[in-house]
Scaffold this motif. Structure first.
Motif, PDB file in Angstrom:
ATOM      1  N   THR A  14       0.965  -1.401  -0.032  1.00 28.50           N
ATOM      2  CA  THR A  14       0.014  -0.044  -0.093  1.00 28.50           C
ATOM      3  C   THR A  14       0.881   1.141   0.054  1.00 28.50           C
ATOM      4  O   THR A  14       0.248   2.370  -0.111  1.00 28.50           O
ATOM      5  N   VAL A  15       2.192   1.243   0.155  1.00 24.41           N
ATOM      6  CA  VAL A  15       2.925   2.297   0.220  1.00 24.41           C
ATOM      7  C   VAL A  15       3.335   2.606  -1.148  1.00 24.41           C
ATOM      8  O   VAL A  15       3.802   1.714  -1.967  1.00 24.41           O
ATOM      9  N   LYS A  16       3.186   4.063  -1.571  1.00 26.44           N
ATOM     10  CA  LYS A  16       3.484   4.416  -2.896  1.00 26.44           C
ATOM     11  C   LYS A  16       4.844   4.720  -3.055  1.00 26.44           C
ATOM     12  O   LYS A  16       5.713   5.052  -2.137  1.00 26.44           O
ATOM     13  N   THR A  17       5.631   4.063  -4.274  1.00 23.23           N
ATOM     14  CA  THR A  17       7.010   4.209  -4.435  1.00 23.23           C
ATOM     15  C   THR A  17       7.284   4.737  -5.884  1.00 23.23           C
ATOM     16  O   THR A  17       6.384   4.481  -6.600  1.00 23.23           O
ATOM     17  N   CYS A  18       8.373   5.180  -5.893  1.00 18.71           N
ATOM     18  CA  CYS A  18       8.587   5.626  -7.520  1.00 18.71           C
ATOM     19  C   CYS A  18       9.437   4.407  -8.090  1.00 18.71           C
ATOM     20  O   CYS A  18       9.453   3.167  -7.623  1.00 18.71           O
ATOM     21  N   ARG A  19       9.645   4.553  -9.501  1.00 15.13           N
ATOM     22  CA  ARG A  19      10.199   3.260 -10.236  1.00 15.13           C
ATOM     23  C   ARG A  19      11.425   2.904  -9.750  1.00 15.13           C
ATOM     24  O   ARG A  19      11.851   1.747  -9.928  1.00 15.13           O
ATOM     25  N   ASP A  20      12.212   3.563  -8.777  1.00 13.71           N
ATOM     26  CA  ASP A  20      13.346   3.098  -8.195  1.00 13.71           C
ATOM     27  C   ASP A  20      12.968   2.459  -6.947  1.00 13.71           C
ATOM     28  O   ASP A  20      14.174   1.812  -6.309  1.00 13.71           O
ATOM     29  N   GLY A  21      11.844   2.346  -6.422  1.00  9.91           N
ATOM     30  CA  GLY A  21      11.569   1.806  -5.330  1.00  9.91           C
ATOM     31  C   GLY A  21      11.482   2.404  -3.904  1.00  9.91           C
ATOM     32  O   GLY A  21      11.625   1.944  -2.882  1.00  9.91           O
ATOM     33  N   PHE A  22      11.837   4.045  -3.991  1.00  9.83           N
ATOM     34  CA  PHE A  22      11.926   4.727  -2.845  1.00  9.83           C
ATOM     35  C   PHE A  22      10.338   5.236  -2.487  1.00  9.83           C
ATOM     36  O   PHE A  22       9.563   5.597  -3.198  1.00  9.83           O
ATOM     37  N   ASP A  23      10.197   5.335  -1.180  1.00 12.04           N
ATOM     38  CA  ASP A  23       8.989   5.849  -0.685  1.00 12.04           C
ATOM     39  C   ASP A  23       9.016   7.380  -0.331  1.00 12.04           C
ATOM     40  O   ASP A  23      10.316   7.825  -0.142  1.00 12.04           O
ATOM     41  N   ARG A  24       8.000   8.139   0.304  1.00 14.46           N
ATOM     42  CA  ARG A  24       8.118   9.352   0.692  1.00 14.46           C
ATOM     43  C   ARG A  24       9.112   9.536   1.981  1.00 14.46           C
ATOM     44  O   ARG A  24       9.555  10.693   2.106  1.00 14.46           O
ATOM     45  N   HIS A  25       9.523   8.548   2.671  1.00 11.15           N
ATOM     46  CA  HIS A  25      10.491   8.817   3.909  1.00 11.15           C
ATOM     47  C   HIS A  25      11.877   8.246   3.518  1.00 11.15           C
ATOM     48  O   HIS A  25      12.572   8.474   4.473  1.00 11.15           O
ATOM     49  N   HIS A  26      12.169   8.135   2.269  1.00  7.81           N
ATOM     50  CA  HIS A  26      13.450   7.667   1.882  1.00  7.81           C
ATOM     51  C   HIS A  26      14.459   8.871   1.634  1.00  7.81           C
ATOM     52  O   HIS A  26      13.828  10.006   1.480  1.00  7.81           O
ATOM     53  N   HIS A  27      15.616   8.624   2.025  1.00 10.97           N
ATOM     54  CA  HIS A  27      16.419  10.091   1.975  1.00 10.97           C
ATOM     55  C   HIS A  27      16.562  10.637   0.639  1.00 10.97           C
ATOM     56  O   HIS A  27      17.031  11.833   0.372  1.00 10.97           O
ATOM     57  N   MET A  28      16.352   9.865  -0.507  1.00 15.88           N
ATOM     58  CA  MET A  28      16.613  10.434  -1.816  1.00 15.88           C
ATOM     59  C   MET A  28      15.081  10.998  -2.383  1.00 15.88           C
ATOM     60  O   MET A  28      15.120  11.334  -3.660  1.00 15.88           O
ATOM     61  N   VAL A  29      14.282  11.151  -1.501  1.00 20.06           N
ATOM     62  CA  VAL A  29      12.916  11.653  -1.804  1.00 20.06           C
ATOM     63  C   VAL A  29      12.999  13.136  -1.149  1.00 20.06           C
ATOM     64  O   VAL A  29      13.148  13.071   0.168  1.00 20.06           O
ATOM     65  N   THR A  30      12.612  14.242  -1.794  1.00 17.77           N
ATOM     66  CA  THR A  30      12.788  15.404  -1.469  1.00 17.77           C
ATOM     67  C   THR A  30      11.146  16.113  -1.500  1.00 17.77           C
ATOM     68  O   THR A  30      10.497  16.210  -2.212  1.00 17.77           O
ATOM     69  N   PRO A  31      10.762  16.738  -0.344  1.00 18.14           N
ATOM     70  CA  PRO A  31       9.505  17.341  -0.457  1.00 18.14           C
ATOM     71  C   PRO A  31       9.475  18.709  -0.968  1.00 18.14           C
ATOM     72  O   PRO A  31      10.575  19.259  -0.632  1.00 18.14           O
ATOM     73  N   VAL A  32       8.905  18.886  -1.831  1.00 19.54           N
ATOM     74  CA  VAL A  32       8.791  20.397  -2.805  1.00 19.54           C
ATOM     75  C   VAL A  32       7.524  21.229  -2.279  1.00 19.54           C
ATOM     76  O   VAL A  32       6.384  20.554  -2.355  1.00 19.54           O
ATOM     77  N   ALA A  33       7.717  22.197  -1.955  1.00 19.40           N
ATOM     78  CA  ALA A  33       6.622  23.075  -1.483  1.00 19.40           C
ATOM     79  C   ALA A  33       5.928  23.945  -2.721  1.00 19.40           C
ATOM     80  O   ALA A  33       6.759  24.388  -3.664  1.00 19.40           O
ATOM     81  N   GLU A  34       4.594  23.946  -2.705  1.00 18.97           N
ATOM     82  CA  GLU A  34       4.067  24.799  -3.587  1.00 18.97           C
ATOM     83  C   GLU A  34       3.086  25.773  -2.771  1.00 18.97           C
ATOM     84  O   GLU A  34       2.673  25.347  -1.958  1.00 18.97           O
TER      85      GLU A  34
END
Length: 78
Positions: A14-34
């Protein structure tokens, strides 16, 4: 399969991941503010304001994993 393994597999599916397998809590994922129009105006002059939405983007594949406008996420990324 034990009950604990079944639960962990369900959580992983149920955890969404990118094609590299990283979820939103991984260090390679950056929160971008709008920001809204007024928000961008305030940020331009160095005034801290609350974003209207957060997009979690993978730094490796540049894929947007999730978008959030929940109060907790907005407060954590101000």
């Amino acid at each position: 399969m034990s009950e604990n393994q079944a639960k962990s597999n369900l959580v992983k599916s149920t955890v969404k991941t990118c094609r590299d397998g990283f979820d939103r809590h991984h260090h390679m994922v950056t929160p971008v503010a709008e920001y809204s129009g007024i928000g961008w105006f305030l940020v331009t002059f160095g005034i801290t304001t609350r974003p209207s939405k957060i997009k979690y983007t993978c730094r490796k594949c540049n894929e947007v994993i999730e978008e959030s406008s929940s109060k907790e996420d907005l407060d954590n990324n101000t």
